[in-house]
Design a protein around this motif. Structure first.
Motif, PDB file in Angstrom:
ATOM      1  N   PRO A 158       0.803  -1.245   0.000  1.00  0.00           N
ATOM      2  CA  PRO A 158       0.000   0.000   0.000  1.00  0.00           C
ATOM      3  C   PRO A 158       0.832   1.291   0.000  1.00  0.00           C
ATOM      4  CG  PRO A 158      -0.839  -1.571   1.631  1.00  0.00           C
ATOM      5  CD  PRO A 158       0.498  -2.092   1.172  1.00  0.00           C
TER       6      PRO A 158
ATOM      7  N   ASP B  45     -11.663   4.402   2.647  1.00  0.00           N
ATOM      8  CA  ASP B  45     -12.448   3.185   2.359  1.00  0.00           C
ATOM      9  C   ASP B  45     -11.604   2.074   1.726  1.00  0.00           C
ATOM     10  OD1 ASP B  45     -14.466   4.901   3.012  1.00  0.00           O
ATOM     11  OD2 ASP B  45     -15.111   5.224   0.932  1.00  0.00           O
ATOM     12  N   THR B  46     -11.982   0.838   2.002  1.00  0.00           N
ATOM     13  CA  THR B  46     -11.377  -0.328   1.346  1.00  0.00           C
ATOM     14  C   THR B  46     -12.362  -0.913   0.336  1.00  0.00           C
ATOM     15  OG1 THR B  46     -10.042  -0.849   3.282  1.00  0.00           O
ATOM     16  CG2 THR B  46     -10.403  -2.633   1.735  1.00  0.00           C
ATOM     17  N   LYS B  47     -11.861  -1.235  -0.844  1.00  0.00           N
ATOM     18  CA  LYS B  47     -12.692  -1.853  -1.888  1.00  0.00           C
ATOM     19  C   LYS B  47     -12.162  -3.248  -2.146  1.00  0.00           C
ATOM     20  CE  LYS B  47     -14.810   2.064  -2.702  1.00  0.00           C
ATOM     21  NZ  LYS B  47     -16.245   2.237  -2.411  1.00  0.00           N
TER      22      LYS B  47
ATOM     23  N   LEU C 133     -10.665   2.864 -10.587  1.00  0.00           N
ATOM     24  CA  LEU C 133     -10.172   1.622  -9.972  1.00  0.00           C
ATOM     25  C   LEU C 133     -10.529   0.378 -10.793  1.00  0.00           C
ATOM     26  CD1 LEU C 133      -8.902  -0.147  -7.824  1.00  0.00           C
ATOM     27  CD2 LEU C 133     -10.870   0.244  -6.353  1.00  0.00           C
ATOM     28  N   GLU C 134     -11.781   0.269 -11.214  1.00  0.00           N
ATOM     29  CA  GLU C 134     -12.162  -0.942 -11.958  1.00  0.00           C
ATOM     30  C   GLU C 134     -11.434  -1.034 -13.304  1.00  0.00           C
ATOM     31  OE1 GLU C 134     -16.302  -1.998 -11.964  1.00  0.00           O
ATOM     32  OE2 GLU C 134     -16.506  -1.526  -9.830  1.00  0.00           O
TER      33      GLU C 134
ATOM     34  N   ILE D 146      -7.939  -2.265 -12.573  1.00  0.00           N
ATOM     35  CA  ILE D 146      -7.940  -3.712 -12.318  1.00  0.00           C
ATOM     36  C   ILE D 146      -8.059  -4.471 -13.642  1.00  0.00           C
ATOM     37  CG2 ILE D 146      -9.232  -5.629 -11.271  1.00  0.00           C
ATOM     38  CD1 ILE D 146      -9.935  -3.675  -8.962  1.00  0.00           C
TER      39      ILE D 146
ATOM     40  N   MET E 169      -6.416   9.025  -4.444  1.00  0.00           N
ATOM     41  CA  MET E 169      -5.596   7.991  -5.081  1.00  0.00           C
ATOM     42  C   MET E 169      -6.026   6.620  -4.562  1.00  0.00           C
ATOM     43  SD  MET E 169      -1.774   9.626  -4.878  1.00  0.00           S
ATOM     44  CE  MET E 169      -1.416  11.262  -5.552  1.00  0.00           C
TER      45      MET E 169
ATOM     46  N   HIS F 103      -4.612   2.706  -3.351  1.00  0.00           N
ATOM     47  CA  HIS F 103      -3.440   1.957  -2.874  1.00  0.00           C
ATOM     48  C   HIS F 103      -3.769   0.472  -2.911  1.00  0.00           C
ATOM     49  CE1 HIS F 103      -1.728   5.723  -1.303  1.00  0.00           C
ATOM     50  NE2 HIS F 103      -2.980   6.031  -1.073  1.00  0.00           N
ATOM     51  N   ALA F 104      -2.981  -0.294  -3.653  1.00  0.00           N
ATOM     52  CA  ALA F 104      -3.192  -1.751  -3.708  1.00  0.00           C
ATOM     53  C   ALA F 104      -2.723  -2.378  -2.402  1.00  0.00           C
ATOM     54  CB  ALA F 104      -2.416  -2.345  -4.877  1.00  0.00           C
TER      55      ALA F 104
ATOM     56  N   PHE G 162      -8.211  -2.941  -2.201  1.00  0.00           N
ATOM     57  CA  PHE G 162      -7.587  -1.650  -2.491  1.00  0.00           C
ATOM     58  C   PHE G 162      -8.087  -0.637  -1.479  1.00  0.00           C
ATOM     59  CE2 PHE G 162      -7.691  -4.173  -6.246  1.00  0.00           C
ATOM     60  CZ  PHE G 162      -6.493  -3.920  -6.869  1.00  0.00           C
ATOM     61  N   LYS G 163      -7.190   0.259  -1.047  1.00  0.00           N
ATOM     62  CA  LYS G 163      -7.612   1.307  -0.130  1.00  0.00           C
ATOM     63  C   LYS G 163      -7.590   2.645  -0.855  1.00  0.00           C
ATOM     64  CE  LYS G 163      -4.644  -0.112   3.100  1.00  0.00           C
ATOM     65  NZ  LYS G 163      -4.022  -0.348   4.422  1.00  0.00           N
ATOM     66  N   LEU G 164      -8.607   3.427  -0.628  1.00  0.00           N
ATOM     67  CA  LEU G 164      -8.651   4.768  -1.207  1.00  0.00           C
ATOM     68  C   LEU G 164      -8.136   5.763  -0.172  1.00  0.00           C
ATOM     69  CD1 LEU G 164     -12.207   4.649  -2.842  1.00  0.00           C
ATOM     70  CD2 LEU G 164     -10.013   3.895  -3.783  1.00  0.00           C
TER      71      LEU G 164
END
Lengths: 180, 180
Positions: A15, A164-166, B76-77, B80, B150, B152-153, B159-161
């Motif tokens: 991260p 947030d986490t996705k 994000l999508e 990915i 942004m 973060h993987a 993923f975290k925003l």
């Protein structure tokens, strides 16, 4: 702190978090704040960039080991204090009242108020760029901080906390490394 | 997209964001998703780790240039999708309907829906670790995404925003690099 499978190192380095790197040179333990850190492989290798302007540099070159600890959001001011002072002038562990335990595979201390600590061995010092390529050999986690937010340095004196986490595990199932 | 001082590259690399790296090998443009990226100096040098399993790798080795673009949370999508497909199989620019303009100093395209794009020249390919050390030579920003979050993987398919921003410029004024 509780040991976790080493493959999980990625969750704490990928991260791009602010990190605290501890060393012990045989006489004095020290800690520095770093944000120039990234994974380089799925088998627990990562790299950091630093330089001789850091007091910890000499110790890292000499001992070829360290601990990399990931502070939660509530340690941000401590991490800034650590980053803005030098082990040449003060005992940062005393000054910042840092709680720690001994590492098992490295002599560098583990900061117990962090989310995760990685015991690390330097594999190569790429001198031209002052990159230290390391392997994490042991990972310990602080269960209390399981859901804590990490910190991301912006480089201009501001810091962003995790939001947030996705979750896209289903979509990425063919790309996930073993153990994650 | 509007050009910005190159010193500001740090604000887009240091937080450890997910990034999209574009290349043009003379015949085909391509883009890959990377999160193994970090600064290594204040004069716009940074490094990424990748490997021959990525279609873009050959192009990076051959052309020694690329663009690194930082996608906002709403991409994000797409990021990915880009990461889970290969330029060997599809034209990712068509498939993901990517908007782009030409770079000025590199032949790699700049993704105009990103927060920032860096035109980059490879300084060294550290083969032992498949690290590409680069210098960003031009930075362009998308004003529309000035306050975008942004990504973060985490490495495990989540993923975290970016969340809250904390400002400590006053406390760190002696440590801030010129131009930031």
């Amino acid at each position: 702190m509780k040991q976790a499978p080493i493959e999980e190192f990625l969750k704490y380095i990928e991260p791009g978090p602010l990190a605290l790197l501890t060393t012990f040179d045989g006489k004095k333990k020290n800690v520095m704040t770093i944000s120039w850190i990234m994974p380089i492989s799925w088998d627990a290798c990562f790299t950091i960039a630093t330089g001789p302007w850091n007091y910890s540099y000499k110790s890292l070159v000499k001992t070829r080991e360290c601990a990399v600890c990931i502070p939660p959001a509530n340690m941000l001011e401590t991490a800034i204090g650590i980053g803005c002072s030098s082990g040449a002038d003060i005992d940062k562990f005393k000054n910042f009242k840092l709680n720690y335990i001994s590492g098992e595979t490295v002599k560098a201390p583990l900061l117990t108020d962090c989310i995760a600590c990685l015991e690390c061995k330097v594999l190569e010092h790429v001198k031209r760029w002052d990159l230290f390529v390391m392997r994490a050999v042991r990972l310990v986690l602080n269960e209390k901080h399981k859901h804590a937010r990490m910190i991301h340095a912006v480089g201009d004196g501001s810091f962003k906390l995790d939001g947030d986490t996705k979750n896209y595990r289903a979509l990425m199932k063919n790309k996930l490394p073993p153990g994650l």
